[in-house]
Design an enzyme around this catalytic site. Structure first.
Site, PDB file in Angstrom:
ATOM      1  N   CYS A 266       0.813  -1.225   0.000  1.00  0.00           N
ATOM      2  CA  CYS A 266       0.000   0.000   0.000  1.00  0.00           C
ATOM      3  C   CYS A 266       0.839   1.264   0.000  1.00  0.00           C
ATOM      4  CB  CYS A 266      -0.911   0.014   1.216  1.00  0.00           C
ATOM      5  SG  CYS A 266       0.016  -0.029   2.756  1.00  0.00           S
TER       6      CYS A 266
ATOM      7  N   CYS B  50      -0.873  -5.276   6.733  1.00  0.00           N
ATOM      8  CA  CYS B  50      -0.673  -4.066   7.541  1.00  0.00           C
ATOM      9  C   CYS B  50       0.082  -4.395   8.830  1.00  0.00           C
ATOM     10  CB  CYS B  50      -2.011  -3.435   7.887  1.00  0.00           C
ATOM     11  SG  CYS B  50      -3.084  -3.197   6.474  1.00  0.00           S
TER      12      CYS B  50
HETATM   13 FE1  FES Z   1      -1.257   0.319   4.370  1.00  0.00          FE
HETATM   14 FE2  FES Z   1      -2.757  -0.919   6.132  1.00  0.00          FE
HETATM   15  S1  FES Z   1      -3.333  -0.267   4.164  1.00  0.00           S
HETATM   16  S2  FES Z   1      -0.694  -0.335   6.327  1.00  0.00           S
END
Ligand code: FES
Length: 134
Positions: free
Chosen positions: A34, A103
């Site tokens: 992400c 995450c």
């Molecule tokens: Fe990036 Fe959770 S979406 S750390």
């Protein structure tokens, strides 16, 4: 409900947020999935993690797992802290939705990077446990 109560608690009231100025080790990692970023600071005394703080640009799951992970490593030896996995952290929060497991890796990886930083300072002959003279 997608998140457990424990996850929500640690997200709403995260423990150990901040920085340690005279940290013994600092680790910064990015999440490949992400692009979020995590920074962890550790203070070490006689091989024991006496203090730990984190800062993140991560999502709620990253905040909750980092908060929990910092609670779990505080007071542990370096070796014990390295044994703690993101899965144990997630489990102790009652689990995470599968799409959010990545995450929880941020805290584990940043902690390992901070410990590595500490060990490299030791290897260079520095004293990372020393307090700064201010
Ligand atoms: Fe990036 Fe959770 S979406 S750390």
């Amino acid at each position: 409900m997608m998140y457990t109560e424990q996850v929500m608690d640690h997200f709403m009231n995260p423990r150990n947020v901040g920085e340690i100025e005279d940290a013994s080790g600092v680790g910064t990692v990015g999440n490949a999935k992400c692009g979020d970023i995590m920074k962890i600071f550790i203070k070490v005394k006689d091989n024991v993690i006496t203090d730990v703080k984190f800062k993140t640009f991560g999502c709620g799951a990253a905040i909750a797992t980092s908060s929990k992970a910092t609670e779990m490593v505080k007071g542990k030896t370096i070796e014990e802290a390295l044994q703690i996995t993101n899965k144990q952290v997630a489990d102790s929060l009652g689990g995470l939705p599968p799409v959010k497991i990545h995450c929880s890796l941020l805290a584990e990886e940043a902690l390992h990077a901070a410990i590595q930083d500490y060990k490299e300072k030791l290897a260079r002959g520095e004293n990372p446990e020393q307090e700064d003279d201010k």
